[in-house]
Design an enzyme around this catalytic site. Structure first.
Site, mmCIF file in Angstrom:
data_model
loop_
_atom_site.group_PDB
_atom_site.id
_atom_site.type_symbol
_atom_site.label_atom_id
_atom_site.label_comp_id
_atom_site.label_asym_id
_atom_site.label_seq_id
_atom_site.Cartn_x
_atom_site.Cartn_y
_atom_site.Cartn_z
ATOM 1 N N ARG A 75 0.732 -1.169 0.081
ATOM 2 C CA ARG A 75 0.060 -0.075 0.153
ATOM 3 C C ARG A 75 0.871 1.065 -0.057
ATOM 4 O O ARG A 75 1.826 1.454 0.737
ATOM 5 C CB ARG A 75 -0.915 0.002 1.177
ATOM 6 C CG ARG A 75 -1.945 1.195 1.408
ATOM 7 C CD ARG A 75 -2.610 1.288 2.692
ATOM 8 N NE ARG A 75 -3.402 0.133 2.612
ATOM 9 C CZ ARG A 75 -3.781 -0.648 3.994
ATOM 10 N NH1 ARG A 75 -3.256 -0.047 4.908
ATOM 11 N NH2 ARG A 75 -4.759 -1.636 3.779
ATOM 12 N N ARG A 144 -1.398 7.153 9.614
ATOM 13 C CA ARG A 144 -1.623 6.679 8.270
ATOM 14 C C ARG A 144 -1.579 7.622 7.246
ATOM 15 O O ARG A 144 -1.375 8.833 7.509
ATOM 16 C CB ARG A 144 -2.932 5.926 8.234
ATOM 17 C CG ARG A 144 -3.105 4.523 9.159
ATOM 18 C CD ARG A 144 -2.098 3.480 8.600
ATOM 19 N NE ARG A 144 -2.079 2.417 9.544
ATOM 20 C CZ ARG A 144 -2.927 1.387 9.367
ATOM 21 N NH1 ARG A 144 -3.882 1.340 8.452
ATOM 22 N NH2 ARG A 144 -2.995 0.247 10.230
ATOM 23 N N LYS A 208 -2.941 2.208 14.877
ATOM 24 C CA LYS A 208 -3.181 2.917 13.666
ATOM 25 C C LYS A 208 -3.706 4.422 14.113
ATOM 26 O O LYS A 208 -4.640 4.423 14.941
ATOM 27 C CB LYS A 208 -3.758 2.486 12.574
ATOM 28 C CG LYS A 208 -5.461 2.039 13.002
ATOM 29 C CD LYS A 208 -5.780 1.256 11.830
ATOM 30 C CE LYS A 208 -7.146 0.541 12.051
ATOM 31 N NZ LYS A 208 -7.791 -0.256 11.082
ATOM 32 N N LYS A 210 -5.387 7.853 12.012
ATOM 33 C CA LYS A 210 -5.964 8.378 10.964
ATOM 34 C C LYS A 210 -6.046 10.073 11.235
ATOM 35 O O LYS A 210 -7.022 10.295 11.966
ATOM 36 C CB LYS A 210 -7.157 7.469 10.507
ATOM 37 C CG LYS A 210 -6.688 6.170 10.122
ATOM 38 C CD LYS A 210 -8.021 5.651 9.835
ATOM 39 C CE LYS A 210 -7.706 4.011 9.526
ATOM 40 N NZ LYS A 210 -8.895 3.012 9.056
ATOM 41 N N CYS A 430 -15.076 -2.840 0.608
ATOM 42 C CA CYS A 430 -13.345 -3.248 0.908
ATOM 43 C C CYS A 430 -13.257 -4.676 -0.124
ATOM 44 O O CYS A 430 -14.056 -5.013 -0.614
ATOM 45 C CB CYS A 430 -13.358 -3.623 2.497
ATOM 46 S SG CYS A 430 -14.084 -5.287 2.985
ATOM 47 N N CYS A 436 -8.107 -10.593 2.000
ATOM 48 C CA CYS A 436 -8.007 -10.094 3.328
ATOM 49 C C CYS A 436 -7.829 -11.229 4.504
ATOM 50 O O CYS A 436 -9.049 -12.006 4.241
ATOM 51 C CB CYS A 436 -8.928 -9.022 3.353
ATOM 52 S SG CYS A 436 -8.905 -8.517 5.416
ATOM 53 N N CYS A 475 -16.016 -7.628 6.965
ATOM 54 C CA CYS A 475 -15.657 -7.679 8.572
ATOM 55 C C CYS A 475 -16.033 -6.335 9.161
ATOM 56 O O CYS A 475 -16.214 -5.554 8.536
ATOM 57 C CB CYS A 475 -14.312 -8.110 8.655
ATOM 58 S SG CYS A 475 -12.721 -6.777 8.829
ATOM 59 N N CYS A 479 -13.266 -0.916 6.840
ATOM 60 C CA CYS A 479 -12.334 -0.320 5.888
ATOM 61 C C CYS A 479 -13.090 0.881 4.964
ATOM 62 O O CYS A 479 -12.557 1.749 4.636
ATOM 63 C CB CYS A 479 -11.542 -1.035 5.433
ATOM 64 S SG CYS A 479 -10.277 -1.926 6.325
#
Length: 560
Positions: A75, A144, A208, A210, A430, A436, A475, A479
């Site tokens: 990514r 991120r 993470k 954001k 996603c 994934c 899930c 995302c």
């Protein structure tokens, strides 16, 4: 010993990693292996890499006594979604030479390569790094990709937002030389590396982080889903007064774990222009020093603010900043923009927003989007801006080349925005299966068929022009930001989804669970009657999400 004193296994890995180096170089030099050990898998994320395997083949390979079919997702980090022509063309070539043959635009304005084998990782990362790109910090317990409105308009608010996103991304980029040593085979430690990361410290962030920068009134970045939102505030559209800050947004959760939940960001306050970067740093430092480092499901900033309160958090930020925050400044109401189609930039040039189904840039049969974009970028030397809704803008286009660009896209079977239905236009998914490892069920491969069914029903009811945001994830990690959509599908079991209703297109409120474990084949049977009810009972100008919110779950259930 308290939870704040205990450390998870991942925290120990980070602390012992020698600034994200670990054993990555050694394991890359083991040609007999197709994957990395668990400690290295955790460190790879900081370098923008996820270890995956083909889940379509997993069971068959296991039954045959074979190891999983390992490959890697890479990514990129593109602040504000900016993708220079040279970078994009390098990614296009890598997709064909080393990857699955496709590219994917992410919901955070980056690009993903899928299907990279271990022995090709160094070539892929080195190529990206030498072509104006980077993957450092695109994943991992770190800041991120910093988002910004994708429009390349010359109006001052948009220019300031882009500049702020770039400045924040630069400040929060790790100083480690590991990225150069591992992926570009630099023998010496990067000369600019401090002994300890000046902002992140020895163990980086608990999870993470954001950040997005928004233009007042333009919520193309989903500002309330971010750990930290930054909004420049202007007087008369020209004089920058300072920046509003939002904190504590985040959408990831875990099924059957009520202590985990999506959360909408709070209004923290306002800072002057000269204090903006220091205020951003202060927010990050509070999370670094007080976030949960034992329970990773409880480690995001949203839980720290939920547990301690916004007042406590504001006081901590003011302590790190060394001055009080000012009160939040009122801003214009938020609306959604996706910037599709041709639009003037304000400098005599144009940008073209191209709709990309679920962000997948590919050639498939007569549909040749990947080839068309490559030809346009090569021939006209235009840059791209990747959008938060997984689309792409061609930018700085001279007026005289608009017609040739349209002709290339048309010959490649790429539909103009006028030919894209609203059901398609406002949908996101996603990747989920087969790449994934967290996905419970399908998303990218399932949503087009579901959209076709829902679109047919909406057309039958004369509702095809309704702008209904539909978001799907395989899930509960969220995302594709399903918890803010008017309709959200969240994978809950193989072939089944929790159905959420009541968000809005402007993405300013969370939706709520309407039904759990709705089977794929039952989705139309549930939503079809609700669309009919909406047509009969809606108030003038009322959106589907507002209608669901007004009626409530019990009323909607009663009319199924």
């Amino acid at each position: 010993m308290t939870d704040t004193m205990r450390r998870s296994k991942v925290e120990q890995i980070k602390e012992n990693s020698h600034n994200l180096r670990g054993r990555l170089r050694e394991e890359l030099q083991q040609p007999e292996t197709t994957h990395f050990a668990e400690e290295s898998v955790q460190l790879l994320k900081f370098h923008g890499i996820y270890q995956q395997d083909d889940r379509d083949e997993r069971k068959a390979r296991k039954d045959a006594g074979l190891e999983p079919d390992y490959a890697f997702m890479v990514r990129t980090k593109n602040p504000g979604g900016y993708a220079p022509a040279a970078f994009y063309l390098a990614m296009d070539r890598l997709a064909d030479a080393l990857g699955s043959g496709t590219l994917r635009v992410t919901t955070r304005q980056g690009l993903q390569l899928h299907g990279i084998r271990k022995h090709n990782l160094r070539e892929a990362i080195a190529t990206i790094s030498t072509q104006l790109g980077s993957t450092l910090g695109a994943c991992g317990d770190i800041n991120r990709n910093v988002m910004a409105p994708p429009a390349p308009f010359t109006a001052r608010p948009y220019a300031v937002a882009r500049e702020a996103a770039a400045a924040i991304a630069d400040m929060l980029t790790p100083h480690t030389g590991a990225y150069f040593e591992v992926w570009q085979d630099e023998a010496l430690v990067y000369s600019g590396e401090p002994e300890v990361e000046p902002i992140y410290g020895e163990t980086y962030l608990p999870r993470k982080f954001k950040i997005a920068v928004a233009v007042e009134g333009d919520n193309s970045v989903d500002i309330y889903t971010q750990d930290l939102g930054v909004i420049p505030v202007f007087e008369d559209g020209e004089r920058l007064l300072g920046y509003n800050l939002t904190v504590g947004g985040g959408l990831g959760m875990t099924h059957a774990k009520p202590e985990t939940f999506p959360r909408q960001a709070d209004h923290l306050g306002f800072v002057s222009s000269e204090d903006m970067l220091e205020a951003v740093k202060a927010v990050v430092l509070v999370q670094r020093d007080h976030g949960d480092r034992y329970n990773r499901r409880h480690a995001r900033l949203k839980y720290l603010i939920h547990d301690r309160g916004l007042g406590w958090f504001r006081a901590q930020v003011e302590t790190y900043l060394g001055k009080p925050l000012q009160p939040w400044r009122t801003v214009a109401p938020w609306v959604f923009h996706d910037y599709l189609g041709w639009q003037p930039q304000g400098d005599g040039r144009y940008c073209l927003g191209i709709w990309i189904e679920n962000g997948r840039i590919k050639d498939e049969g007569a549909f040749r989007l990947k080839s068309a974009l490559r030809e346009i970028v090569e021939r006209f030397e235009v840059d791209l801006i990747l959008t938060p809704t997984q689309n792409a803008l061609l930018v700085d286009v001279a007026p005289e080349v608009r017609a040739p660009i349209d002709a290339i896209l048309q010959s490649a079977g790429v539909r103009p925005v006028q030919a894209v239905s609203n059901a398609e236009r406002y949908a996101m998914a996603c990747p989920a299966w087969p790449t994934c490892g967290l996905a419970l069920t399908e998303s990218e491969r399932a949503l087009p068929g579901i959209i076709a069914e829902l679109e047919a029903k909406l057309t039958e009811l004369d509702l095809a022009q309704e702008q209904i945001s539909i978001r799907m994830t395989g899930c509960p990690n969220g995302c594709a930001r399903p918890y803010m959509g008017e309709i959200g599908f969240v994978g809950s079991a193989p072939g089944a989804y929790n159905l959420y209703l009541g968000g809005n297109l402007a993405s300013t409120r969370l939706n709520w669970v309407f039904r759990e474990r709705v089977k794929r084949e039952d989705i139309l049977a549930v939503l079809g009657p609700l669309f009919s009810y909406f047509k009969r009972e809606r108030a003038p100008g009322e959106s589907f999400g507002d209608f669901c919110l007004r009626k409530g779950r019990a009323d909607l259930e009663a009319h199924l």
